[in-house]
Design a protein around this motif. Structure first.
Motif, PDB file in Angstrom:
ATOM      1  N   ARG A  70       0.877  -1.166   0.000  1.00  0.00           N
ATOM      2  CA  ARG A  70       0.000   0.000   0.000  1.00  0.00           C
ATOM      3  C   ARG A  70       0.915   1.216   0.000  1.00  0.00           C
ATOM      4  NH1 ARG A  70      -5.052   0.151   0.191  1.00  0.00           N
ATOM      5  NH2 ARG A  70      -5.324  -1.893   1.107  1.00  0.00           N
ATOM      6  N   SER A  71       0.721   2.102  -0.961  1.00  0.00           N
ATOM      7  CA  SER A  71       1.604   3.247  -1.133  1.00  0.00           C
ATOM      8  C   SER A  71       1.487   4.251   0.006  1.00  0.00           C
ATOM      9  CB  SER A  71       1.296   3.946  -2.457  1.00  0.00           C
ATOM     10  OG  SER A  71       2.138   5.070  -2.624  1.00  0.00           O
ATOM     11  N   ALA A  72       2.618   4.829   0.333  1.00  0.00           N
ATOM     12  CA  ALA A  72       2.653   5.918   1.303  1.00  0.00           C
ATOM     13  C   ALA A  72       2.627   7.273   0.590  1.00  0.00           C
ATOM     14  CB  ALA A  72       3.907   5.809   2.162  1.00  0.00           C
ATOM     15  N   THR A  73       2.715   7.268  -0.758  1.00  0.00           N
ATOM     16  CA  THR A  73       2.799   8.532  -1.498  1.00  0.00           C
ATOM     17  C   THR A  73       1.751   8.681  -2.598  1.00  0.00           C
ATOM     18  OG1 THR A  73       4.426   7.589  -3.029  1.00  0.00           O
ATOM     19  CG2 THR A  73       5.281   8.753  -1.097  1.00  0.00           C
ATOM     20  N   ASP A  74       1.254   7.594  -3.149  1.00  0.00           N
ATOM     21  CA  ASP A  74       0.306   7.652  -4.268  1.00  0.00           C
ATOM     22  C   ASP A  74      -1.096   7.281  -3.795  1.00  0.00           C
ATOM     23  OD1 ASP A  74       2.047   7.794  -6.976  1.00  0.00           O
ATOM     24  OD2 ASP A  74       3.110   6.596  -5.472  1.00  0.00           O
ATOM     25  N   VAL A  75      -2.094   7.962  -4.360  1.00  0.00           N
ATOM     26  CA  VAL A  75      -3.476   7.673  -4.007  1.00  0.00           C
ATOM     27  C   VAL A  75      -4.265   7.288  -5.256  1.00  0.00           C
ATOM     28  CG1 VAL A  75      -3.498   9.140  -1.954  1.00  0.00           C
ATOM     29  CG2 VAL A  75      -4.152  10.105  -4.167  1.00  0.00           C
ATOM     30  N   ASP A  76      -5.342   6.544  -5.049  1.00  0.00           N
ATOM     31  CA  ASP A  76      -6.214   6.176  -6.159  1.00  0.00           C
ATOM     32  C   ASP A  76      -7.238   7.279  -6.406  1.00  0.00           C
ATOM     33  OD1 ASP A  76      -8.284   5.873  -4.261  1.00  0.00           O
ATOM     34  OD2 ASP A  76      -8.129   3.684  -4.240  1.00  0.00           O
ATOM     35  N   GLU A  77      -8.178   7.038  -7.311  1.00  0.00           N
ATOM     36  CA  GLU A  77      -9.150   8.077  -7.674  1.00  0.00           C
ATOM     37  C   GLU A  77     -10.105   8.451  -6.539  1.00  0.00           C
ATOM     38  OE1 GLU A  77     -10.889   4.132  -8.793  1.00  0.00           O
ATOM     39  OE2 GLU A  77      -8.985   5.085  -9.178  1.00  0.00           O
ATOM     40  N   THR A  78     -10.170   7.634  -5.483  1.00  0.00           N
ATOM     41  CA  THR A  78     -11.020   7.960  -4.340  1.00  0.00           C
ATOM     42  C   THR A  78     -10.239   8.649  -3.218  1.00  0.00           C
ATOM     43  OG1 THR A  78     -10.682   5.843  -3.197  1.00  0.00           O
ATOM     44  CG2 THR A  78     -12.465   5.950  -4.855  1.00  0.00           C
ATOM     45  N   GLY A  79      -8.924   8.838  -3.433  1.00  0.00           N
ATOM     46  CA  GLY A  79      -8.087   9.468  -2.419  1.00  0.00           C
ATOM     47  C   GLY A  79      -7.479   8.500  -1.428  1.00  0.00           C
ATOM     48  N   GLN A  80      -7.715   7.209  -1.626  1.00  0.00           N
ATOM     49  CA  GLN A  80      -7.155   6.187  -0.748  1.00  0.00           C
ATOM     50  C   GLN A  80      -5.753   5.807  -1.233  1.00  0.00           C
ATOM     51  OE1 GLN A  80      -8.757   5.057   2.092  1.00  0.00           O
ATOM     52  NE2 GLN A  80     -10.029   6.798   1.499  1.00  0.00           N
ATOM     53  N   PRO A  81      -4.890   5.329  -0.328  1.00  0.00           N
ATOM     54  CA  PRO A  81      -3.557   4.907  -0.759  1.00  0.00           C
ATOM     55  C   PRO A  81      -3.650   3.834  -1.854  1.00  0.00           C
ATOM     56  CG  PRO A  81      -3.660   5.017   1.627  1.00  0.00           C
ATOM     57  CD  PRO A  81      -5.068   5.196   1.121  1.00  0.00           C
ATOM     58  N   GLU A  82      -2.859   4.012  -2.890  1.00  0.00           N
ATOM     59  CA  GLU A  82      -2.843   3.075  -4.011  1.00  0.00           C
ATOM     60  C   GLU A  82      -2.233   1.749  -3.564  1.00  0.00           C
ATOM     61  OE1 GLU A  82      -4.029   1.989  -7.335  1.00  0.00           O
ATOM     62  OE2 GLU A  82      -3.560   4.096  -7.694  1.00  0.00           O
ATOM     63  N   MET A  83      -2.825   0.651  -4.024  1.00  0.00           N
ATOM     64  CA  MET A  83      -2.273  -0.676  -3.781  1.00  0.00           C
ATOM     65  C   MET A  83      -1.460  -1.054  -5.013  1.00  0.00           C
ATOM     66  SD  MET A  83      -1.832  -3.223  -1.800  1.00  0.00           S
ATOM     67  CE  MET A  83      -3.049  -3.158  -0.515  1.00  0.00           C
ATOM     68  N   PHE A  84      -0.174  -1.342  -4.815  1.00  0.00           N
ATOM     69  CA  PHE A  84       0.712  -1.694  -5.914  1.00  0.00           C
ATOM     70  C   PHE A  84       1.164  -3.141  -5.816  1.00  0.00           C
ATOM     71  CE2 PHE A  84       1.897   2.953  -5.918  1.00  0.00           C
ATOM     72  CZ  PHE A  84       1.480   3.220  -7.212  1.00  0.00           C
ATOM     73  N   ARG A  85       1.350  -3.741  -6.969  1.00  0.00           N
ATOM     74  CA  ARG A  85       2.080  -5.001  -7.095  1.00  0.00           C
ATOM     75  C   ARG A  85       3.434  -4.599  -7.659  1.00  0.00           C
ATOM     76  NH1 ARG A  85      -0.552  -9.928  -6.973  1.00  0.00           N
ATOM     77  NH2 ARG A  85       0.925 -10.709  -8.492  1.00  0.00           N
ATOM     78  N   VAL A  86       4.495  -4.960  -6.959  1.00  0.00           N
ATOM     79  CA  VAL A  86       5.840  -4.542  -7.346  1.00  0.00           C
ATOM     80  C   VAL A  86       6.541  -5.697  -8.064  1.00  0.00           C
ATOM     81  CG1 VAL A  86       8.068  -3.679  -6.526  1.00  0.00           C
ATOM     82  CG2 VAL A  86       5.943  -2.958  -5.391  1.00  0.00           C
ATOM     83  N   PHE A  87       7.067  -5.381  -9.250  1.00  0.00           N
ATOM     84  CA  PHE A  87       7.807  -6.336 -10.071  1.00  0.00           C
ATOM     85  C   PHE A  87       9.234  -5.814 -10.205  1.00  0.00           C
ATOM     86  CE2 PHE A  87       3.409  -6.782 -11.082  1.00  0.00           C
ATOM     87  CZ  PHE A  87       3.229  -8.147 -11.304  1.00  0.00           C
ATOM     88  N   VAL A  88      10.211  -6.713 -10.134  1.00  0.00           N
ATOM     89  CA  VAL A  88      11.614  -6.282 -10.177  1.00  0.00           C
ATOM     90  C   VAL A  88      12.393  -7.109 -11.202  1.00  0.00           C
ATOM     91  CG1 VAL A  88      11.637  -5.438  -7.794  1.00  0.00           C
ATOM     92  CG2 VAL A  88      12.275  -7.797  -8.276  1.00  0.00           C
TER      93      VAL A  88
END
Length: 169
Positions: free
Chosen positions: A148-166
């Motif tokens: 769950r992002s500490a810097t990015d938000v989704d369209e509702t203003g909630q923290p964005e959930m990311f899947r991280v690929f490396v």
């Protein structure tokens, strides 16, 4: 199809704005772009590069037409490990699904490796963006974790959930 990258230029602003759609706004830019705003963004990137900041952006060119952007930013740390370099990209809707984003990611990874910018590259794909996850997988990235992002938000203003690929360089 010939895919190449060029450092982003002011002259690319019209094409970048024309390539934007709702998905680009939602998952990349965070708001509708204007030509003037895009030109100012390019100017800011050039100014910051001259000051030693490390974010770099490129136009994605398909057969001589600018169809999107890709950038790398080692200063993004949200959900990443030290030495990771974040990659973000977006391509025009009319060219999606044809391997353009995958090839752009491969090309920018080559630039990052050549310049010795980091030890791994990372794509933080929104959990709501399966197309971005497919690009990461097709480019050889492996799933690392969900966060769950500490810097990015989704369209509702909630923290964005990311899947991280490396991908290790």
């Amino acid at each position: 199809m010939d895919i190449s990258l060029r450092p982003l230029r002011r002259e690319d602003a019209h094409a970048i704005v024309a390539a934007e759609d709702d998905a680009t706004v939602r998952f990349l830019s965070g708001g509708r772009s204007t030509v003037q705003g895009t030109e100012e963004y390019v100017d800011r990137l050039h100014r910051e590069a001259s000051e030693g900041r490390s974010k770099r952006a490129f136009g994605i060119w398909a057969d001589g037409t600018c169809v999107g952007t890709v950038d790398y930013d080692p200063q993004v740390t949200d959900g990443l490990e030290p030495g990771d370099v974040n990659i973000a990209y977006g391509v025009a809707p009319w060219i999606r699904g044809r391997g353009v984003a995958v090839r752009a990611v491969e090309l920018v990874c080559g630039i990052i490796a050549e310049r010795g910018v980091g030890r791994r590259v990372a794509i933080r794909a929104s959990a709501e963006n399966p197309a971005s996850r497919r690009v990461a997988e097709k480019a050889g990235f492996v799933f690392s974790h969900e966060m769950r992002s500490a810097t990015d938000v989704d369209e509702t203003g909630q923290p964005e959930m990311f899947r991280v690929f490396v991908l290790r360089l």
